[in-house]
Design a protein around this motif. Structure first.
Motif, short mmCIF file in Angstrom:
data_model
loop_
_atom_site.label_atom_id
_atom_site.label_comp_id
_atom_site.label_asym_id
_atom_site.label_seq_id
_atom_site.Cartn_x
_atom_site.Cartn_y
_atom_site.Cartn_z
N ARG A 15 0.85 -1.19 0.00
CA ARG A 15 0.00 0.00 0.00
C ARG A 15 0.88 1.23 0.00
O ARG A 15 1.88 1.29 0.69
N PHE A 16 0.48 2.22 -0.72
CA PHE A 16 1.19 3.48 -0.75
C PHE A 16 0.38 4.52 0.01
O PHE A 16 -0.78 4.76 -0.29
N ASP A 17 0.99 5.11 1.02
CA ASP A 17 0.34 6.11 1.85
C ASP A 17 1.25 7.32 1.99
O ASP A 17 2.47 7.18 2.05
N ALA A 18 0.66 8.47 2.08
CA ALA A 18 1.43 9.67 2.41
C ALA A 18 1.78 9.59 3.89
O ALA A 18 1.01 9.06 4.70
N PRO A 19 2.93 10.10 4.29
CA PRO A 19 3.29 10.07 5.70
C PRO A 19 2.27 10.86 6.54
O PRO A 19 1.83 11.93 6.14
N ALA A 20 1.91 10.29 7.65
CA ALA A 20 0.99 10.98 8.56
C ALA A 20 1.76 12.03 9.33
O ALA A 20 2.96 11.88 9.58
N PRO A 21 1.09 13.10 9.73
CA PRO A 21 1.77 14.10 10.55
C PRO A 21 2.12 13.51 11.91
O PRO A 21 1.46 12.59 12.38
N GLU A 22 3.15 14.04 12.52
CA GLU A 22 3.52 13.56 13.85
C GLU A 22 2.48 14.03 14.85
O GLU A 22 2.04 15.18 14.81
N VAL A 23 2.07 13.12 15.72
CA VAL A 23 1.06 13.42 16.73
C VAL A 23 1.56 12.87 18.06
O VAL A 23 1.99 11.72 18.13
N GLU A 43 -12.65 -0.33 9.53
CA GLU A 43 -11.45 0.07 8.79
C GLU A 43 -10.24 0.09 9.72
O GLU A 43 -10.28 0.67 10.80
N TRP A 44 -9.17 -0.55 9.29
CA TRP A 44 -7.94 -0.59 10.07
C TRP A 44 -7.19 0.72 9.95
O TRP A 44 -7.15 1.33 8.89
N ALA A 45 -6.59 1.14 11.05
CA ALA A 45 -5.76 2.35 11.07
C ALA A 45 -4.49 2.06 11.87
O ALA A 45 -4.51 1.31 12.85
N LEU A 46 -3.41 2.66 11.43
CA LEU A 46 -2.15 2.53 12.14
C LEU A 46 -2.16 3.43 13.35
O LEU A 46 -2.27 4.65 13.22
N LEU A 47 -2.09 2.83 14.54
CA LEU A 47 -2.01 3.62 15.76
C LEU A 47 -0.60 4.15 15.96
O LEU A 47 -0.41 5.29 16.35
N GLY A 48 0.37 3.33 15.67
CA GLY A 48 1.74 3.79 15.83
C GLY A 48 2.75 2.68 15.69
O GLY A 48 2.40 1.52 15.50
N ARG A 49 3.99 3.08 15.77
CA ARG A 49 5.10 2.15 15.67
C ARG A 49 5.80 2.08 17.01
O ARG A 49 5.82 3.06 17.75
N ALA A 56 4.53 -3.39 21.69
CA ALA A 56 3.47 -3.32 20.68
C ALA A 56 2.40 -4.36 20.96
O ALA A 56 1.20 -4.06 20.91
N ARG A 57 2.81 -5.58 21.27
CA ARG A 57 1.83 -6.64 21.55
C ARG A 57 1.02 -6.33 22.81
O ARG A 57 -0.18 -6.57 22.86
N GLN A 58 1.68 -5.76 23.84
CA GLN A 58 0.97 -5.39 25.07
C GLN A 58 -0.05 -4.30 24.79
O GLN A 58 -1.18 -4.33 25.28
N LYS A 59 0.33 -3.32 23.97
CA LYS A 59 -0.58 -2.23 23.63
C LYS A 59 -1.80 -2.78 22.89
O LYS A 59 -2.94 -2.41 23.17
N ALA A 60 -1.58 -3.70 21.94
CA ALA A 60 -2.69 -4.31 21.20
C ALA A 60 -3.59 -5.10 22.15
O ALA A 60 -4.83 -5.02 22.06
N TYR A 61 -3.00 -5.83 23.07
CA TYR A 61 -3.76 -6.60 24.05
C TYR A 61 -4.62 -5.67 24.91
O TYR A 61 -5.81 -5.91 25.14
N MET A 83 7.13 -4.84 10.16
CA MET A 83 7.55 -4.59 8.79
C MET A 83 8.97 -4.07 8.81
O MET A 83 9.24 -3.03 9.43
N PHE A 84 9.86 -4.79 8.18
CA PHE A 84 11.28 -4.44 8.14
C PHE A 84 11.83 -4.20 9.54
O PHE A 84 12.56 -3.25 9.80
N GLY A 85 11.45 -5.08 10.47
CA GLY A 85 11.95 -5.02 11.83
C GLY A 85 11.29 -4.00 12.73
O GLY A 85 11.70 -3.81 13.87
N GLU A 86 10.25 -3.35 12.25
CA GLU A 86 9.58 -2.29 13.01
C GLU A 86 8.18 -2.75 13.42
O GLU A 86 7.30 -2.89 12.57
N PRO A 87 7.94 -3.00 14.72
CA PRO A 87 6.60 -3.40 15.16
C PRO A 87 5.61 -2.25 15.03
O PRO A 87 5.91 -1.12 15.38
N ARG A 88 4.42 -2.57 14.52
CA ARG A 88 3.37 -1.57 14.34
C ARG A 88 2.07 -2.09 14.96
O ARG A 88 1.81 -3.28 14.94
N VAL A 89 1.27 -1.16 15.46
CA VAL A 89 -0.01 -1.51 16.07
C VAL A 89 -1.12 -0.95 15.19
O VAL A 89 -1.15 0.26 14.90
N TYR A 90 -2.02 -1.84 14.75
CA TYR A 90 -3.17 -1.45 13.94
C TYR A 90 -4.43 -1.70 14.75
O TYR A 90 -4.53 -2.69 15.48
#
Length: 99
Positions: A15-23, A43-49, A56-61, A83-90
């Motif tokens: 998927r190609f996405d524009a970078p989200a602003p820092e929050v 709809e899935w959304a990226l909460l963060g990396r 990341a797993r604890q946050k998802a839990y 993804m490429f060694g970077e855990p992400r939470v959706y």
């Protein structure tokens, strides 16, 4: 391919996405994020990396079980993907009663 070589992601599913602003991840930002998810159920959304897969797993839990007060207005599903060694939470809102 040697066993130590990392397998590339399925290139048909990139998927190609524009970078989200820092929050900042403060209380109000999380409340706003949850409200946005409720406006787009399913709809899935990226909460963060995260730098750490365990965090990341604890946050998802915590999200799934309603442990975060900002996400008690119904039910949410949360998953972690690396993804490429970077855990992400959706996260996605799936409806239901407030907790």
């Amino acid at each position: 391919m040697s066993e130590s070589t990392t397998r590339l992601p399925d290139l048909d599913n990139i998927r190609f996405d524009a970078p989200a602003p820092e929050v900042r991840r403060d209380d109000q930002a999380l409340r706003d994020f949850a409200a946005t998810l409720r406006a787009k159920p399913g709809e899935w959304a990226l909460l963060g990396r995260d730098t750490n897969g365990n965090c990341a797993r604890q946050k998802a839990y915590d999200l799934r079980r309603g442990a975060l007060p900002q996400f008690r207005d119904g039910r949410y599903e949360a998953e972690t993907h690396t993804m490429f060694g970077e855990p992400r939470v959706y996260v996605r809102y799936v409806g239901g009663e407030a907790r």
